[in-house]
Design a protein around this motif. Structure first.
Motif, PDB file in Angstrom:
ATOM      1  N   ARG A 234      -3.241  93.817 -45.419  1.00  0.00           N
ATOM      2  CA  ARG A 234      -3.471  94.528 -46.678  1.00  0.00           C
ATOM      3  C   ARG A 234      -4.277  93.639 -47.619  1.00  0.00           C
ATOM      4  O   ARG A 234      -3.999  92.445 -47.752  1.00  0.00           O
ATOM      5  CB  ARG A 234      -2.136  94.924 -47.299  1.00  0.00           C
ATOM      6  N   VAL A 235      -5.254  94.239 -48.285  1.00  0.00           N
ATOM      7  CA  VAL A 235      -6.161  93.469 -49.131  1.00  0.00           C
ATOM      8  C   VAL A 235      -6.276  94.137 -50.501  1.00  0.00           C
ATOM      9  O   VAL A 235      -6.485  95.349 -50.608  1.00  0.00           O
ATOM     10  CB  VAL A 235      -7.565  93.361 -48.509  1.00  0.00           C
ATOM     11  N   GLN A 236      -6.127  93.317 -51.516  1.00  0.00           N
ATOM     12  CA  GLN A 236      -6.396  93.745 -52.887  1.00  0.00           C
ATOM     13  C   GLN A 236      -7.630  93.001 -53.367  1.00  0.00           C
ATOM     14  O   GLN A 236      -7.753  91.787 -53.158  1.00  0.00           O
ATOM     15  CB  GLN A 236      -5.191  93.427 -53.769  1.00  0.00           C
ATOM     16  N   LEU A 237      -8.541  93.701 -53.991  1.00  0.00           N
ATOM     17  CA  LEU A 237      -9.834  93.140 -54.356  1.00  0.00           C
ATOM     18  C   LEU A 237      -9.924  92.914 -55.856  1.00  0.00           C
ATOM     19  O   LEU A 237      -9.628  93.811 -56.650  1.00  0.00           O
ATOM     20  CB  LEU A 237     -10.959  94.086 -53.923  1.00  0.00           C
ATOM     21  N   MET A 238     -10.349  91.711 -56.246  1.00  0.00           N
ATOM     22  CA  MET A 238     -10.581  91.402 -57.653  1.00  0.00           C
ATOM     23  C   MET A 238     -12.088  91.416 -57.933  1.00  0.00           C
ATOM     24  O   MET A 238     -12.800  90.502 -57.496  1.00  0.00           O
ATOM     25  CB  MET A 238     -10.058  90.015 -58.003  1.00  0.00           C
ATOM     26  N   PRO A 239     -12.600  92.408 -58.644  1.00  0.00           N
ATOM     27  CA  PRO A 239     -14.011  92.352 -59.038  1.00  0.00           C
ATOM     28  C   PRO A 239     -14.253  91.181 -59.994  1.00  0.00           C
ATOM     29  O   PRO A 239     -13.386  90.834 -60.805  1.00  0.00           O
ATOM     30  CB  PRO A 239     -14.235  93.688 -59.756  1.00  0.00           C
ATOM     31  N   GLY A 240     -15.415  90.550 -59.882  1.00  0.00           N
ATOM     32  CA  GLY A 240     -15.769  89.486 -60.820  1.00  0.00           C
ATOM     33  C   GLY A 240     -15.952  90.042 -62.218  1.00  0.00           C
ATOM     34  O   GLY A 240     -16.448  91.166 -62.404  1.00  0.00           O
ATOM     35  N   GLY A 241     -15.575  89.264 -63.218  1.00  0.00           N
ATOM     36  CA  GLY A 241     -15.652  89.739 -64.593  1.00  0.00           C
ATOM     37  C   GLY A 241     -17.044  90.139 -65.017  1.00  0.00           C
ATOM     38  O   GLY A 241     -17.215  91.039 -65.856  1.00  0.00           O
ATOM     39  N   ASP A 242     -18.067  89.500 -64.445  1.00  0.00           N
ATOM     40  CA  ASP A 242     -19.428  89.825 -64.847  1.00  0.00           C
ATOM     41  C   ASP A 242     -19.941  91.126 -64.245  1.00  0.00           C
ATOM     42  O   ASP A 242     -21.091  91.517 -64.479  1.00  0.00           O
ATOM     43  CB  ASP A 242     -20.380  88.673 -64.521  1.00  0.00           C
ATOM     44  N   THR A 243     -19.094  91.819 -63.479  1.00  0.00           N
ATOM     45  CA  THR A 243     -19.483  93.148 -63.001  1.00  0.00           C
ATOM     46  C   THR A 243     -19.242  94.221 -64.069  1.00  0.00           C
ATOM     47  O   THR A 243     -19.725  95.350 -63.926  1.00  0.00           O
ATOM     48  CB  THR A 243     -18.712  93.544 -61.719  1.00  0.00           C
ATOM     49  N   LEU A 244     -18.496  93.895 -65.120  1.00  0.00           N
ATOM     50  CA  LEU A 244     -18.302  94.862 -66.203  1.00  0.00           C
ATOM     51  C   LEU A 244     -19.601  95.048 -66.967  1.00  0.00           C
ATOM     52  O   LEU A 244     -20.382  94.119 -67.134  1.00  0.00           O
ATOM     53  CB  LEU A 244     -17.219  94.385 -67.170  1.00  0.00           C
ATOM     54  N   ARG A 245     -19.799  96.258 -67.480  1.00  0.00           N
ATOM     55  CA  ARG A 245     -20.983  96.531 -68.294  1.00  0.00           C
ATOM     56  C   ARG A 245     -20.630  97.644 -69.280  1.00  0.00           C
ATOM     57  O   ARG A 245     -19.636  98.368 -69.084  1.00  0.00           O
ATOM     58  CB  ARG A 245     -22.161  96.953 -67.414  1.00  0.00           C
ATOM     59  N   PRO A 246     -21.419  97.841 -70.327  1.00  0.00           N
ATOM     60  CA  PRO A 246     -21.155  98.962 -71.237  1.00  0.00           C
ATOM     61  C   PRO A 246     -21.192 100.285 -70.476  1.00  0.00           C
ATOM     62  O   PRO A 246     -22.089 100.526 -69.662  1.00  0.00           O
ATOM     63  CB  PRO A 246     -22.301  98.873 -72.249  1.00  0.00           C
ATOM     64  N   VAL A 247     -20.190 101.137 -70.726  1.00  0.00           N
ATOM     65  CA  VAL A 247     -20.085 102.368 -69.939  1.00  0.00           C
ATOM     66  C   VAL A 247     -20.211 103.637 -70.773  1.00  0.00           C
ATOM     67  O   VAL A 247     -20.239 104.730 -70.222  1.00  0.00           O
ATOM     68  CB  VAL A 247     -18.746 102.418 -69.166  1.00  0.00           C
ATOM     69  N   GLY A 275      -7.584  95.324 -57.498  1.00  0.00           N
ATOM     70  CA  GLY A 275      -6.561  94.573 -58.210  1.00  0.00           C
ATOM     71  C   GLY A 275      -7.025  94.133 -59.578  1.00  0.00           C
ATOM     72  O   GLY A 275      -7.636  94.898 -60.332  1.00  0.00           O
ATOM     73  N   ALA A 276      -6.745  92.891 -59.903  1.00  0.00           N
ATOM     74  CA  ALA A 276      -7.067  92.355 -61.223  1.00  0.00           C
ATOM     75  C   ALA A 276      -8.565  92.090 -61.356  1.00  0.00           C
ATOM     76  O   ALA A 276      -9.295  91.985 -60.369  1.00  0.00           O
ATOM     77  CB  ALA A 276      -6.283  91.068 -61.459  1.00  0.00           C
ATOM     78  N   LEU A 277      -9.013  91.976 -62.600  1.00  0.00           N
ATOM     79  CA  LEU A 277     -10.374  91.562 -62.908  1.00  0.00           C
ATOM     80  C   LEU A 277     -10.399  90.041 -62.978  1.00  0.00           C
ATOM     81  O   LEU A 277      -9.645  89.429 -63.733  1.00  0.00           O
ATOM     82  CB  LEU A 277     -10.820  92.162 -64.244  1.00  0.00           C
ATOM     83  N   LYS A 278     -11.250  89.410 -62.175  1.00  0.00           N
ATOM     84  CA  LYS A 278     -11.295  87.940 -62.080  1.00  0.00           C
ATOM     85  C   LYS A 278     -12.280  87.392 -63.113  1.00  0.00           C
ATOM     86  O   LYS A 278     -13.471  87.720 -63.106  1.00  0.00           O
ATOM     87  CB  LYS A 278     -11.726  87.540 -60.664  1.00  0.00           C
ATOM     88  N   ILE A 279     -11.781  86.528 -64.000  1.00  0.00           N
ATOM     89  CA  ILE A 279     -12.611  85.930 -65.038  1.00  0.00           C
ATOM     90  C   ILE A 279     -12.488  84.413 -64.950  1.00  0.00           C
ATOM     91  O   ILE A 279     -11.396  83.865 -65.048  1.00  0.00           O
ATOM     92  CB  ILE A 279     -12.185  86.422 -66.430  1.00  0.00           C
ATOM     93  N   TYR A 280     -13.623  83.748 -64.755  1.00  0.00           N
ATOM     94  CA  TYR A 280     -13.650  82.282 -64.716  1.00  0.00           C
ATOM     95  C   TYR A 280     -13.804  81.726 -66.129  1.00  0.00           C
ATOM     96  O   TYR A 280     -14.700  82.146 -66.863  1.00  0.00           O
ATOM     97  CB  TYR A 280     -14.838  81.784 -63.892  1.00  0.00           C
ATOM     98  N   THR A 281     -12.961  80.751 -66.494  1.00  0.00           N
ATOM     99  CA  THR A 281     -13.155  80.075 -67.779  1.00  0.00           C
ATOM    100  C   THR A 281     -13.628  78.633 -67.616  1.00  0.00           C
ATOM    101  O   THR A 281     -14.256  78.094 -68.523  1.00  0.00           O
ATOM    102  CB  THR A 281     -11.862  80.067 -68.616  1.00  0.00           C
ATOM    103  N   ASP A 282     -13.312  77.993 -66.476  1.00  0.00           N
ATOM    104  CA  ASP A 282     -13.760  76.609 -66.288  1.00  0.00           C
ATOM    105  C   ASP A 282     -14.031  76.339 -64.830  1.00  0.00           C
ATOM    106  O   ASP A 282     -14.103  77.271 -64.005  1.00  0.00           O
ATOM    107  CB  ASP A 282     -12.757  75.611 -66.876  1.00  0.00           C
TER     108      ASP A 282
END
Length: 526
Positions: A234-247, A275-282
């Motif tokens: 079973r796999v849950q996928l986290m989209p990268g935060g930079d895939t978000l855009r104004p909708v 799954g969750a939205l993946k956001i890198y801070t560091d």
């Protein structure tokens, strides 16, 4: 009639209402009962496990399957300690490429083993006109030759061919995208490797964007595997935060940024979901780019954030407002401060009591930050094997005061923070059992104790890889424990981790792994 009854087993259910069982009944991939509830029921098949230990299938809540598979098929310089040997491996990889100017990828790079970084000039001597990309073991840096540097915009920073964090991302974008079929093959390889370690479900930590995305249509590679019957766990996928855009959503929706169609956490089914939205801070400790409030020991640098703090805060807040569960990568304590501030701000703007936001890694957490984790209801998704394998180095660069704060266990639990185990595969060993051993011992491979006061019990460590992992991935209604009604995802072990000497836990044999009532290696249906 049951499809199958497992009998004569020591079943550690991780369910406090029925903690240990000897019989377990399965019907159509689900657990229907334990012990006397199923012992007298007819079954198509009865499997005598001859006293073996059974646990819920392990949940690895932070992996990189595509990277793992692609890395396995690439030349590696892991373990090489001489520059000459590294360059010889690169030269051999270039010699195998027949197309002039082709990309040559090499994995396993670690400047610590060499005592310094490679340079572009050194790679030039052995690249024979090819474009060479040497990936750092951490995924937070790379070294490239001049043929690659010539393709980059002038404003991309590097030091003699070494690029870190977002600068490395600029190099990766030159090579993308990978084809879905190639990604599917890599993902399947890595998923089957997980099964051999008793893992039945994973969270893929960043697709489509971010540092480690491989294609803007990366989700399609997983769907291709599912369509072809090749997705073995079973796999849950986290989209990268930079895939978000104004909708352009309605103002009452309060969604400033999102994915097309309003897709967000929870979409999918038992096998493949968002799954969750993946956001890198560091960055990371290995590359010395994790963002700290005080310099690395013996160095002037304090690491770096991935972007302007206001931009990162805005992304975290917008993701929360759009209804996402957030998985915020924060290794250093300065990055954790930013993440905690942003998540607190997001909850003030729109309270969500069951957001289940996560801090990925939580690699260096000061004592004053622990109560904030608890107040915000965050899960700490840690990688115990980082300290098992890299702990001596990490303790050195953090210094005596900060080393006990790394990848905590007891500190989180005592503050009521959900502690979740994971691997970050392929950065290091993915074995949950070896990670459990470290969580109890807090000893690196050399025998050095790293934050011994952060040690936890075997039961608590197993909980981190089962119940807590399911909770962090929002699977707690169907996974994490061997309870009636939940999925028949389980691992059969050669011994009981709670009964053997702690030093032996990591060497316990994984006898078999079952997903949805199906044995993972021979396809036998339970």
């Amino acid at each position: 009639m049951l499809c199958t009854r497992l009998t004569n087993a020591r079943i550690l259910t991780m369910d406090p209402d029925h903690p240990v069982a000897h019989d377990l009944g399965i019907w159509k991939g689900r657990i229907v009962g334990l012990d006397e509830a199923v012992t007298s029921l007819p079954a198509r098949e009865v499997i005598d496990l001859q006293g073996a230990t059974v646990l819920p299938g392990f949940v690895d809540s932070h992996v990189h399957l595509a990277w793992t598979g692609l890395k396995a098929s690439s030349p590696s310089i892991a373990g090489l300690a001489r520059v000459e040997d590294v360059l010889a491996t690169v030269a051999e990889a270039c010699a195998r490429k027949n197309t002039p100017g082709a990309w040559v990828s090499v994995g396993g790079y670690d400047q610590r083993a060499l005592g310094r970084h490679l340079t572009a000039a050194e790679l030039d001597r052995v690249s024979h006109g090819h474009r060479v990309f040497v990936m750092h073991q951490s995924g937070h840096a790379c070294v490239v030759n001049s043929a690659v540097l010539d393709l980059l915009p002038d404003d991309v920073p590097h030091e003699d061919g070494v690029l870190v964090e977002s600068a490395m991302g600029a190099v990766r974008r030159l090579r993308l995208p990978y084809a879905q079929e190639d990604l599917a093959d890599a993902i399947e390889y890595a998923a089957r490797e997980c099964l051999t370690e008793g893992i039945t479900a994973v969270a893929e930590a960043g697709i489509g964007g971010g540092l480690l995305g491989h294609s803007p249509v990366e989700l399609g590679a997983y769907q291709l595997l599912r369509d072809q019957g090749r997705l073995p766990l079973r796999v849950q996928l986290m989209p990268g935060g930079d895939t978000l855009r104004p909708v352009g959503a309605h103002e009452r929706d309060g969604i400033p940024r999102g994915l097309d169609l309003g897709l967000r956490t929870g979409f999918g089914d038992d096998w493949l979901s968002v799954g969750a939205l993946k956001i890198y801070t560091d960055g990371g400790m290995m590359a010395r780019t994790a963002a700290l409030t005080a310099p690395y020991e013996g160095m002037e640098t304090t690491g770096q954030l991935q972007d302007d703090p206001e931009h990162l805060t805005s992304l975290i807040v917008d993701g929360h407002l759009a209804g996402w569960q957030l998985a915020v990568h924060a290794i250093g304590d300065r990055a954790a401060d930013l993440a905690l501030d942003a998540l607190e701000r997001a909850q003030e703007l729109r309270p969500r009591t069951d957001a289940r936001h996560r801090i990925e890694h939580a690699g260096l957490i000061r004592p004053d930050q622990l109560p904030r984790f608890a107040r915000l209801g965050l899960s700490a998704v840690v990688q115990p094997n980082f300290l098992r394998y890299f702990g001596d180095d990490y303790a050195t660069i953090m210094g005596a005061e900060r080393a006990p704060w790394m990848y905590r266990g007891r500190g989180f639990l005592d503050h009521g923070v959900t502690l979740v185990g994971s691997s970050d595969r392929p950065v290091t060993d993915g074995s949950p059992l070896r990670a459990v051993q470290f969580m109890v011992e807090r000893a690196s491979l050399s025998g050095q104790f790293i934050g011994p006061d952060e040690a936890i019990t075997v039961d608590e460590a197993l909980h981190a890889y089962t119940v807590a992992g399911a909770y962090a991935c929002r699977w707690d209604d169907s996974a994490g424990s061997l309870s009636p009604g939940k999925r028949a995802d389980l691992v059969v072990l050669g011994d009981d981790p709670r009964r053997v000497d702690t030093s032996r836990i990591g060497d316990i044999e994984v006898v078999a792994t079952f997903v949805d009532g199906r044995e993972a290696t021979d396809g036998k249906k339970l």
